[in-house]
Design a protein around this motif. Structure first.
Motif, PDB file in Angstrom:
ATOM      1  N   ALA A 169     -26.334 -47.795 -31.905  1.00 30.48           N
ATOM      2  CA  ALA A 169     -26.254 -46.850 -33.022  1.00 30.48           C
ATOM      3  C   ALA A 169     -24.936 -46.092 -33.017  1.00 30.48           C
ATOM      4  N   LYS A 170     -24.488 -45.682 -31.845  1.00 33.03           N
ATOM      5  CA  LYS A 170     -23.214 -44.952 -31.763  1.00 33.03           C
ATOM      6  C   LYS A 170     -22.062 -45.805 -32.274  1.00 33.03           C
ATOM      7  N   GLN A 171     -22.039 -47.086 -31.886  1.00 39.16           N
ATOM      8  CA  GLN A 171     -20.984 -47.989 -32.363  1.00 39.16           C
ATOM      9  C   GLN A 171     -21.105 -48.221 -33.870  1.00 39.16           C
ATOM     10  N   LEU A 172     -22.335 -48.384 -34.336  1.00 38.56           N
ATOM     11  CA  LEU A 172     -22.558 -48.644 -35.759  1.00 38.56           C
ATOM     12  C   LEU A 172     -22.112 -47.455 -36.610  1.00 38.56           C
ATOM     13  N   VAL A 173     -22.466 -46.248 -36.207  1.00 33.84           N
ATOM     14  CA  VAL A 173     -22.085 -45.045 -36.963  1.00 33.84           C
ATOM     15  C   VAL A 173     -20.568 -44.931 -37.046  1.00 33.84           C
ATOM     16  N   SER A 174     -19.884 -45.201 -35.950  1.00 36.22           N
ATOM     17  CA  SER A 174     -18.420 -45.147 -35.953  1.00 36.22           C
ATOM     18  C   SER A 174     -17.828 -46.175 -36.906  1.00 36.22           C
ATOM     19  N   LEU A 175     -18.371 -47.386 -36.905  1.00 36.02           N
ATOM     20  CA  LEU A 175     -17.877 -48.438 -37.799  1.00 36.02           C
ATOM     21  C   LEU A 175     -18.146 -48.104 -39.263  1.00 36.02           C
ATOM     22  N   ASN A 235     -18.363 -45.204 -40.567  1.00 35.51           N
ATOM     23  CA  ASN A 235     -17.419 -44.154 -40.969  1.00 35.51           C
ATOM     24  C   ASN A 235     -16.028 -44.720 -41.232  1.00 35.51           C
ATOM     25  N   GLN A 236     -15.594 -45.693 -40.440  1.00 39.36           N
ATOM     26  CA  GLN A 236     -14.275 -46.302 -40.658  1.00 39.36           C
ATOM     27  C   GLN A 236     -14.210 -46.976 -42.030  1.00 39.36           C
ATOM     28  N   TYR A 237     -15.250 -47.703 -42.387  1.00 39.43           N
ATOM     29  CA  TYR A 237     -15.286 -48.348 -43.707  1.00 39.43           C
ATOM     30  C   TYR A 237     -15.400 -47.313 -44.822  1.00 39.43           C
ATOM     31  N   TYR A 238     -16.179 -46.261 -44.579  1.00 34.65           N
ATOM     32  CA  TYR A 238     -16.321 -45.187 -45.565  1.00 34.65           C
ATOM     33  C   TYR A 238     -14.966 -44.533 -45.842  1.00 34.65           C
ATOM     34  N   LEU A 239     -14.221 -44.220 -44.793  1.00 33.41           N
ATOM     35  CA  LEU A 239     -12.920 -43.586 -44.967  1.00 33.41           C
ATOM     36  C   LEU A 239     -11.944 -44.531 -45.668  1.00 33.41           C
ATOM     37  N   ALA A 240     -11.978 -45.811 -45.294  1.00 32.26           N
ATOM     38  CA  ALA A 240     -11.079 -46.776 -45.924  1.00 32.26           C
ATOM     39  C   ALA A 240     -11.364 -46.896 -47.419  1.00 32.26           C
ATOM     40  N   LYS A 241     -12.648 -46.895 -47.793  1.00 29.75           N
ATOM     41  CA  LYS A 241     -13.000 -47.000 -49.197  1.00 29.75           C
ATOM     42  C   LYS A 241     -12.553 -45.772 -49.979  1.00 29.75           C
ATOM     43  N   ASN A 242     -12.776 -44.592 -49.403  1.00 34.39           N
ATOM     44  CA  ASN A 242     -12.450 -43.356 -50.102  1.00 34.39           C
ATOM     45  C   ASN A 242     -10.949 -43.084 -50.156  1.00 34.39           C
ATOM     46  N   ASN A 243     -10.201 -43.639 -49.191  1.00 35.53           N
ATOM     47  CA  ASN A 243      -8.735 -43.485 -49.233  1.00 35.53           C
ATOM     48  C   ASN A 243      -8.101 -44.313 -50.328  1.00 35.53           C
ATOM     49  N   LYS A 244      -8.837 -45.322 -50.804  1.00 39.07           N
ATOM     50  CA  LYS A 244      -8.318 -46.162 -51.888  1.00 39.07           C
ATOM     51  C   LYS A 244      -8.446 -45.516 -53.248  1.00 39.07           C
ATOM     52  N   LYS A 245      -9.337 -44.510 -53.314  1.00 40.33           N
ATOM     53  CA  LYS A 245      -9.601 -43.889 -54.629  1.00 40.33           C
ATOM     54  C   LYS A 245      -8.452 -42.986 -55.047  1.00 40.33           C
TER      55      LYS A 245
END
Length: 403
Positions: free
Chosen positions: A385-391, A393-403
């Motif tokens: 779960a700890k690894q999954l949550v970190s991953l 978040n990385q995809y979430y930040l990448a998506k939102n940085n594109k906006k």
């Protein structure tokens, strides 16, 4: 794993029977690397001796505001400045009331007024005292002042009552302390997470369900909380305690879960659909128990709402993560769900493999995006779960940085 290395913790012990747990708490905190100094009230010394706490902490135990030798150096102010965190465990109804009232009539209550460090309390009292309006008003006051309330737990109490009021165990308090100092990289995020199975009624005594234990979803909720997120956990029927600090919404059926998710997800940044939701429900639920009169019984099923797909259809949808528990062709089915349901990510696992998935403490996942595939190897679900949550978040930040 010395995750509290160089952290300075004052452990305040008040006069409750749960004081017997505090030597183990000191040991756990020290195992994590913390330096611990103990402050005891007079009542605490009726349950456990200062010498015991001195032996396990390796430091002098402070127990009096009027200790002339300590106060030559303004000992109470020195302790208040020294602490990175003050934990009061057990926190009796009395010490909670005195702190809420701003009293300073002993060393421990004075420390709470004199410190700029955060303060966490671990309530411990009879279940009736915990539910008393005065106690609840005091807890509300402390919460509004940004004190942390860790617990209480539920179970059998020293007086013989059963209910809320037990102090959390030493390992739970040590874990919460570790979580408190963990990196809060999900600060300002709100995660809505579903967990566990759903139960679809056949009649008043029977239902259709599955083997989900809820352990994976609860582990994700814990990991997200530790990383600083606000967490709403919508859970089907399980036999595990919700992580301290999350908002728990308990449901039974898929329709109830669908309703609660849609009511709470609109303000969320991230939605993780970890629950094993029944695909179908009984079309006509019997009002009375169905009798075993025939050799065969036919039940008509109708499709349940697709919770994760409906969230993904929202105009301002949160970052949406699905789960796929498969027994064959895992990647094929997972990628199909990812595209068909308009998900941002999907976490898939093969539940046909013994020792992972449903009812197991371990799991292995593969995380799919439209272009990526990342394996999270077999490990305890808390680690996964700890690894999954970190991953996520990385995809979430990448998506939102594109906006």
């Amino acid at each position: 794993m010395r995750i509290l290395q160089d952290k300075k913790i004052v452990l305040g012990i008040s006069g409750g029977i749960a004081a017997y747990k505090t030597p183990e708490l000191v040991r756990r905190l020290k195992d994590y690397g913390a330096e611990v100094r103990v402050v005891m009230t007079d009542g605490a010394k009726a349950f456990i001796t200062p010498l015991t706490l001195q032996a396990v902490s390796g430091n002098h135990v402070s127990d009096s505001l009027l200790d002339s030798q300590a106060e030559l150096a303004m000992g109470h102010i020195e302790l208040a400045k020294w602490a990175d965190l003050i934990i009061i465990a057990p926190a009796t109804a009395d010490i909670i009331a005195r702190i809420a009232a701003g009293m300073a009539n002993d060393l421990l209550s004075t420390l709470c007024l004199a410190t700029s460090a955060p303060v966490a309390i671990a309530p411990a009292m009879n279940q009736q005292m915990w539910h008393a309006k005065a106690t609840q008003a005091n807890i509300d006051t402390l919460t509004q002042r940004s004190l942390y309330v860790w617990g209480p737990g539920a179970g059998e109490q020293a007086c013989g009552d059963v209910g809320l009021g037990r102090m959390l165990e030493a390992n739970e308090l040590a874990a919460l302390t570790s979580d408190f100092f963990a990196e809060k990289y999900l600060h300002n995020q709100h995660w809505v997470i579903t967990a566990g199975p759903t139960r679809e009624a056949i009649d008043p005594v029977r239902y259709i369900s599955n083997h989900s234990s809820g352990k994976m979803g609860y582990a994700i909720a814990h990991a997200a909380l530790r990383a600083g997120a606000q967490v709403t956990l919508v859970s089907g029927p399980v036999n595990i305690a919700a992580p301290v600090g999350c908002r728990l919404i308990q449901v039974t059926s898929a329709e109830q879960m669908h309703q609660q998710v849609l009511a709470n997800v609109k303000q969320a940044t991230t939605f993780v659909a970890c629950a094993a939701v029944a695909d179908y429900r009984v079309a006509n639920i019997a009002d009375e128990k169905i009798k075993k009169d025939n050799e065969q019984m036919q039940i008509s099923l109708i499709k349940n709402p697709d919770i994760v797909a409906d969230v993904a259809k929202l105009a301002n949808k949160p970052f949406t993560v699905g789960f796929a528990a498969e027994t064959q062709n895992v990647e094929h089915y997972a990628r199909g769900k990812l595209m068909r349901k308009n998900l941002d990510l999907i976490a898939a696992n093969d539940v046909a493999i013994a020792g992972q998935g449903f009812n197991s403490d371990d799991n292995a996942l593969t995380l799919y995006s439209t272009i990526d595939k990342i394996d999270i190897p077999l490990a305890n679900k808390q680690i996964v779960a700890k690894q999954l949550v970190s991953l996520i978040n990385q995809y979430y930040l990448a998506k939102n940085n594109k906006k």
